[in-house]
Design a protein around this motif. Sequence first.
Motif, PDB file in Angstrom:
ATOM      1  N   UNK A  26       0.839  -1.198   0.000  1.00  0.00           N
ATOM      2  CA  UNK A  26       0.000   0.000   0.000  1.00  0.00           C
ATOM      3  C   UNK A  26       0.875   1.250   0.000  1.00  0.00           C
ATOM      4  N   UNK A  27       1.949   1.197   0.804  1.00  0.00           N
ATOM      5  CA  UNK A  27       2.849   2.342   0.903  1.00  0.00           C
ATOM      6  C   UNK A  27       3.447   2.674  -0.455  1.00  0.00           C
ATOM      7  N   UNK A  28       3.930   1.633  -1.127  1.00  0.00           N
ATOM      8  CA  UNK A  28       4.585   1.834  -2.413  1.00  0.00           C
ATOM      9  C   UNK A  28       3.579   2.332  -3.454  1.00  0.00           C
ATOM     10  N   UNK A  29       2.402   1.787  -3.382  1.00  0.00           N
ATOM     11  CA  UNK A  29       1.389   2.143  -4.369  1.00  0.00           C
ATOM     12  C   UNK A  29       0.896   3.585  -4.210  1.00  0.00           C
ATOM     13  N   UNK A  30       0.674   3.994  -2.963  1.00  0.00           N
ATOM     14  CA  UNK A  30       0.041   5.292  -2.751  1.00  0.00           C
ATOM     15  C   UNK A  30       1.024   6.433  -2.489  1.00  0.00           C
ATOM     16  N   UNK A  58       9.357   7.530  -3.011  1.00  0.00           N
ATOM     17  CA  UNK A  58       9.089   6.095  -2.993  1.00  0.00           C
ATOM     18  C   UNK A  58      10.084   5.287  -3.832  1.00  0.00           C
ATOM     19  N   UNK A  59      10.340   5.765  -5.050  1.00  0.00           N
ATOM     20  CA  UNK A  59      11.247   5.019  -5.918  1.00  0.00           C
ATOM     21  C   UNK A  59      12.663   4.981  -5.338  1.00  0.00           C
ATOM     22  N   UNK A  60      13.046   6.054  -4.677  1.00  0.00           N
ATOM     23  CA  UNK A  60      14.374   6.083  -4.047  1.00  0.00           C
ATOM     24  C   UNK A  60      14.449   5.057  -2.931  1.00  0.00           C
ATOM     25  N   UNK A 109      10.835  -3.982   2.747  1.00  0.00           N
ATOM     26  CA  UNK A 109      10.405  -3.976   1.347  1.00  0.00           C
ATOM     27  C   UNK A 109      10.174  -5.387   0.836  1.00  0.00           C
ATOM     28  N   UNK A 110      10.904  -6.342   1.432  1.00  0.00           N
ATOM     29  CA  UNK A 110      10.742  -7.726   1.022  1.00  0.00           C
ATOM     30  C   UNK A 110      11.630  -8.079  -0.146  1.00  0.00           C
ATOM     31  N   UNK A 111      11.761  -9.394  -0.378  1.00  0.00           N
ATOM     32  CA  UNK A 111      12.677  -9.842  -1.421  1.00  0.00           C
ATOM     33  C   UNK A 111      12.149  -9.473  -2.802  1.00  0.00           C
ATOM     34  N   UNK A 112      10.848  -9.190  -2.891  1.00  0.00           N
ATOM     35  CA  UNK A 112      10.301  -8.884  -4.203  1.00  0.00           C
ATOM     36  C   UNK A 112      10.197  -7.375  -4.432  1.00  0.00           C
ATOM     37  N   UNK A 113      11.169  -6.660  -3.886  1.00  0.00           N
ATOM     38  CA  UNK A 113      11.028  -5.205  -3.993  1.00  0.00           C
ATOM     39  C   UNK A 113      11.105  -4.719  -5.435  1.00  0.00           C
ATOM     40  N   UNK A 142       7.746  -4.830  -6.639  1.00  0.00           N
ATOM     41  CA  UNK A 142       6.966  -3.720  -6.087  1.00  0.00           C
ATOM     42  C   UNK A 142       7.228  -2.452  -6.875  1.00  0.00           C
ATOM     43  N   UNK A 143       8.488  -2.327  -7.324  1.00  0.00           N
ATOM     44  CA  UNK A 143       8.823  -1.166  -8.136  1.00  0.00           C
ATOM     45  C   UNK A 143       8.002  -1.126  -9.413  1.00  0.00           C
ATOM     46  N   UNK A 144       7.683  -2.322  -9.922  1.00  0.00           N
ATOM     47  CA  UNK A 144       6.897  -2.382 -11.156  1.00  0.00           C
ATOM     48  C   UNK A 144       5.503  -1.801 -10.964  1.00  0.00           C
ATOM     49  N   UNK A 145       5.040  -1.809  -9.721  1.00  0.00           N
ATOM     50  CA  UNK A 145       3.715  -1.232  -9.466  1.00  0.00           C
ATOM     51  C   UNK A 145       3.767   0.285  -9.515  1.00  0.00           C
ATOM     52  N   UNK A 146       4.974   0.792  -9.449  1.00  0.00           N
ATOM     53  CA  UNK A 146       5.154   2.239  -9.404  1.00  0.00           C
ATOM     54  C   UNK A 146       5.364   2.843 -10.767  1.00  0.00           C
TER      55      UNK A 146
END
Lengths: 214, 374
Positions: B199-203, B221-223, B237-241, B244-248
């Motif tokens: 949610x944090x990364x998305x919003x 966020x991207x930084x 952030x987790x191993x799939x960070x 997660x970046x792809x959601x951004x």
Amino acid sequence: MITYLSQNSSYVLEKLGQHVMLFLLSWILAMAIGMIIAIISTRPGNEQIGKILIAVTGAAQAIPSIAVIALSYIFLGIGATPAVFALFIYSLVPITFNAASGLLNVDPAMKRAARGMGMTNTQILFRIEIPVSVRPIMAGARSAATITIGAATIATVIGAGGLGDIILIGLRLMELDMILAGAVVTAALAVAVDGLLALLERVTISPGLVTKEI
Amino acid sequence: MSIECINLTKRYGNVLAVDKLNITFDEHKLSILIGPSGCGKTTVLTMLNHLTSITDGDIRYDGVSIKDIDPIELRRSIGYVIQEIGLFPHMTVYENIATVPRLLRWPEEKIRKRVDELLELVNLAPDQFRNKFPSEVSGGQRQRIGVARGLAADPEFLLMDEPFGAIDPINRERLQDSFLEIQRRIQKTIVFVTHDIREAVKLGDKIAILRQGRLIQYDETLTVINQPENEFVENLLGSDRALKGLELVRVRDSFDTNFFSLPAGNALTAKKALEQLRAEHRTFGFLKTQEGRLWGYVLARDLERADSEHSIDDLAKSVESILPYGTLMEAITLMVTTGLTSVPVVDDHDIMQGVIRFRDVFDKVAELAGTADE
């Protein structure tokens, strides 16, 4: 019994009037004082007091009404005043217990939202807490009313009058009709008052608290 | 219209809940406060509207110290949104949303207009919802109403405390999407508490990571994703960070406007189309109408099997497309589900704008993960 009632209607009505007065005085007083106690003891910071109050009043409900009336007689003597006082004390218990539990159970998140939006404590009390607690408050009011109307018959022993007189005299004279008449009229009064209060509850409670979850 | 925390400290007895926090929440931006439970994120949020008192330090709203603002006035000027359970059950949707305007004694006519406006904003039909009670609407709708209520008096600042936390995952995604859209329009200065890193990364425009009352990292966020401050942030952030970046990253930043297409509208026979595909060394091609509208796609192997004079229109298969403001995550999901290595990008009117290719997406993953090709 019907014959007794029709032959003594003015006497029964007089006793009914006394009974209603005993009930109304003690109950209204108990409602007012009980709500004040419940509100004060559940204000932010006083929650501990509120919890203790609930424990005490919860236990106090087990005290028999005749004991309260007897105690009141010892300290205040005979007549209507000690009876009203005893009934007041007696109905204070369910009223405070239910109102305090209701107010304490209002979802803290809801209160936090209200405060966070800029409501004052008084606004939170009157606009949120009390309206949300209508059901428990009315439950206390109704059970207090029923109990008081019943217990008021005992007040006759300390000379307070009311429908208890009919029952007591009937008992002395061994007149079953009289005893029954007193009991039935008392019960009818209790049912009628409860019905009225149920009606009051229905108009004061928000439909939002009644409708079912979809 | 920024919010500035200066050495903000909260102590409960011996416990330091917030420790000398220095942070500025930028104007018109959505800033996330995130961290494990007990990190002090909610304490910070509730200090911002004075629900929690400050032990030490200060909060400044546009330079004005919170100590010089009446708490009641302050709260009425800041939107506050919590989980849907915060709605008042005995009030209608209208009355709930009207709460702060009524406290501010707006005329009822103005309130009525504002409530309708807000219901429209959160995609609830005013005529349908105005007079409903919270118990008569769904959880997702309740949360929309909560957002509308927070925005009622048109506050500059909005504080949101895990507002979507109690919503099921599918509806949460939808709520987040529509909330992003709302914020794009209203541009409030928002402080948003969550424990959900997705949610944090998305919003979030910016993310502040807290741990035991201290600020660990506060960046765009991207930084945060590209350059986590330390292992704690990496773990959060987790191993799939990289994913997660792809959601951004939006499709519009990574798609190719230069693309190959075949004309639809009975313009081409199977034979001709196959020749064109082979000349380009392609295994499939998208079809585009004269107006530029996406028609579908044809596979070279279907063309080989078909009657050579057959129009390719009939051989075309329909294809899912993506909008430029879709995310790379959505693009890659589409590639996997359709089995195509590129996905057509269309605008709101289905006019084809370009294609997004798997290798471009993968390059982005490598960039985000900090890994390289062999």
